[in-house]
Enzyme design. Structure first.
Site, PDB file in Angstrom:
ATOM      1  N   ARG A  41       0.857  -1.172  -0.117  1.00  0.00           N
ATOM      2  CA  ARG A  41       0.105   0.041   0.007  1.00  0.00           C
ATOM      3  C   ARG A  41       1.004   1.201  -0.086  1.00  0.00           C
ATOM      4  O   ARG A  41       0.489   2.364  -0.600  1.00  0.00           O
ATOM      5  CB  ARG A  41      -0.740  -0.026   1.212  1.00  0.00           C
ATOM      6  CG  ARG A  41      -2.049  -1.197   1.033  1.00  0.00           C
ATOM      7  CD  ARG A  41      -3.059  -0.980   2.322  1.00  0.00           C
ATOM      8  NE  ARG A  41      -4.181  -1.948   1.939  1.00  0.00           N
ATOM      9  CZ  ARG A  41      -5.093  -2.313   3.001  1.00  0.00           C
ATOM     10  NH1 ARG A  41      -4.729  -1.828   4.491  1.00  0.00           N
ATOM     11  NH2 ARG A  41      -6.039  -2.935   2.739  1.00  0.00           N
ATOM     12  N   GLY A 367      -8.418 -10.180  -0.214  1.00  0.00           N
ATOM     13  CA  GLY A 367      -7.222 -10.827   0.152  1.00  0.00           C
ATOM     14  C   GLY A 367      -6.817 -11.895  -0.239  1.00  0.00           C
ATOM     15  O   GLY A 367      -5.750 -12.263  -0.779  1.00  0.00           O
ATOM     16  N   GLY A 390     -13.205  -4.275   1.203  1.00  0.00           N
ATOM     17  CA  GLY A 390     -14.632  -4.272   1.689  1.00  0.00           C
ATOM     18  C   GLY A 390     -15.197  -3.190   0.393  1.00  0.00           C
ATOM     19  O   GLY A 390     -16.422  -3.482   0.041  1.00  0.00           O
TER      20      GLY A 390
END
Length: 418
Positions: A41, A367, A390
């Site tokens: 990230r 994931g 999500g």
């Protein structure tokens, strides 16, 4: 999907000298000592930051990290490890770490001095600010007052309407999508809003209950809906098959039947027999759930009462792979078996390589899906790998994400709300 792109503002020369506030997703995993264990990230945030610096902006970046208590900052909540790693990735002059600014809501300075164009700072964990999660208007307005341009570049938070993701976009002079978020918006639009057909969706996981609304929504859009894992077991029950002691949700069989019927009705109406929810014709079973359990391939109607279904069988995998290779668009969320165990990975491996070998536009998220993609080394064969968990699921469910909604509204409305 209409929105302002940060890259366009940079190319048009509208960023030089401006105060740019970037909401990134730097919520990386850490070990017990606080050391970062995986930095994907952080790496993904670099393009937006470099874009702003190269354009001559004053650059402020913030993110959440972990689950801090608002108004009660603790050392474990600090973005300090992120600041260090971000600096290492950016290099000079930040090789020793990006400057980290605490208590920044009422004004951002560095060593008591106002920031200058070309400078970069990291603003401490935004979720520590009181009112962040509830999108407090006063907090959002304070954040917006810090900048001339707000850049949302955190797809992983796009499904949350918080002060640093939504409120600031309401009140900042300009609100736009960074390169990471823009790529997600483009990929989602290509896959779901205007897909090349046939559109095939793969939805797998342990529970139907967590993805029932997604399955129902997709049943109205896709040409084929492939289910896997515990979800497939529930659908096998709905088809009248014995699943032994496999993971399933018997109380949701009626809902699974509804999804099957929806797809069947669409197929009959269109005259396309391929519009369906394929039910496995064979499965891989074991007597225990363990990596060293003995695997047995069985016809789907031969499952014994003491069997656990841990993967789709080779015939089913081959049939699905054949269909995937002729798809126009593939949306993939979830492995179809317990791919972590070598004896039960063939289904997921076959599906993964079929998608990789297809000419279809493919988008994958979640994931476990990303773990499977990495395991089989097909990262460069998937058209787009989503960074949001999500958020990706909510898009599949047919929801309009708050980040998408506000950025579109700002692109159409021009001036910020007052």
């Amino acid at each position: 999907m209409q929105f302002i792109r940060f890259s366009d503002l940079c190319q048009a020369g509208k960023v030089k000298g401006q105060r740019v506030f970037i909401r990134a997703d730097l919520n990386v995993p850490q070990d017990d000592s606080g050391a970062i264990t995986e930095d994907t990230r952080i790496r993904a945030s670099i393009p937006a930051i470099k874009m702003a610096l190269d354009a001559g902006a004053v650059v402020m970046v913030t993110s959440h990290l972990g689950r801090p208590t608002e108004g009660a900052f603790k050392p474990a909540d600090s973005l300090a490890p992120v600041a260090k790693r971000l600096g290492e990735l950016l290099g000079a002059p930040y090789q020793n770490g990006v400057p980290l600014v605490p208590n920044w809501v009422d004004g951002v300075t560095l060593s008591g001095q106002a920031l200058q164009p070309g400078q970069l700072v990291l603003l401490e964990n935004c979720r520590v600010n009181t009112g962040e999660k509830k999108n407090d208007e006063a907090l959002a307005r304070k954040m917006a007052a810090l900048c001339d341009i707000f850049v949302h570049d955190a797809f992983g938070t796009a499904h949350r309407a918080e002060a640093s993701t939504y409120g600031i976009a309401q009140y900042a002079p300009v609100a736009c999508a960074g390169p990471l978020l823009a790529a997600e918006m483009d990929a989602i639009s290509m896959a779901l809003a205007n897909p090349k057909r046939p559109l095939v969706a793969i939805v797998a996981g342990s529970k139907v209950s967590t993805k029932l609304t997604i399955l129902t929504s997709l049943a109205a859009k896709v040409d084929q809906l492939i289910v896997g894992g515990g979800i497939a077991n529930t659908f096998m029950l709905a088809a009248g098959l014995n699943i032994g002691k496999s993971l399933a949700e018997a109380d949701l069989v009626a809902q699974a039947k509804t999804v099957i019927d929806l797809m069947k009705a669409r197929g009959e109406k269109s005259g396309n027999v391929n519009v369906a929810v394929p039910i496995p014709v064979d499965v891989v079973t074991a007597k225990t759930f363990s990596a060293d359990a003995s695997a047995t391939v069985k016809a789907a109607n031969d499952v014994a009462d003491d069997d656990l279904i841990l993967d789709i069988g080779p015939q089913t995998a081959a049939l699905l792979a054949h269909q995937l290779k002729s798809a126009g668009t593939v949306v993939w969320n979830g492995p179809v078996g317990v791919f972590e165990f070598p004896a039960f990975e063939n289904g997921t491996k076959t599906i993964a390589h079929a998608i990789a070998g297809s000419a279809a536009f493919s988008i994958a998220g979640g994931g476990d899906t990303l773990a499977a993609i990495a395991k089989y080394g097909i990262e460069d064969k998937i058209s787009y790998i989503s960074t949001g968990g999500g958020a990706f699921l909510e898009v599949l469910e047919g929801k309009t994400l708050p980040a998408f909604e506000i950025l579109q509204r700002r692109a159409l409305g021009g001036l910020p709300q007052r």
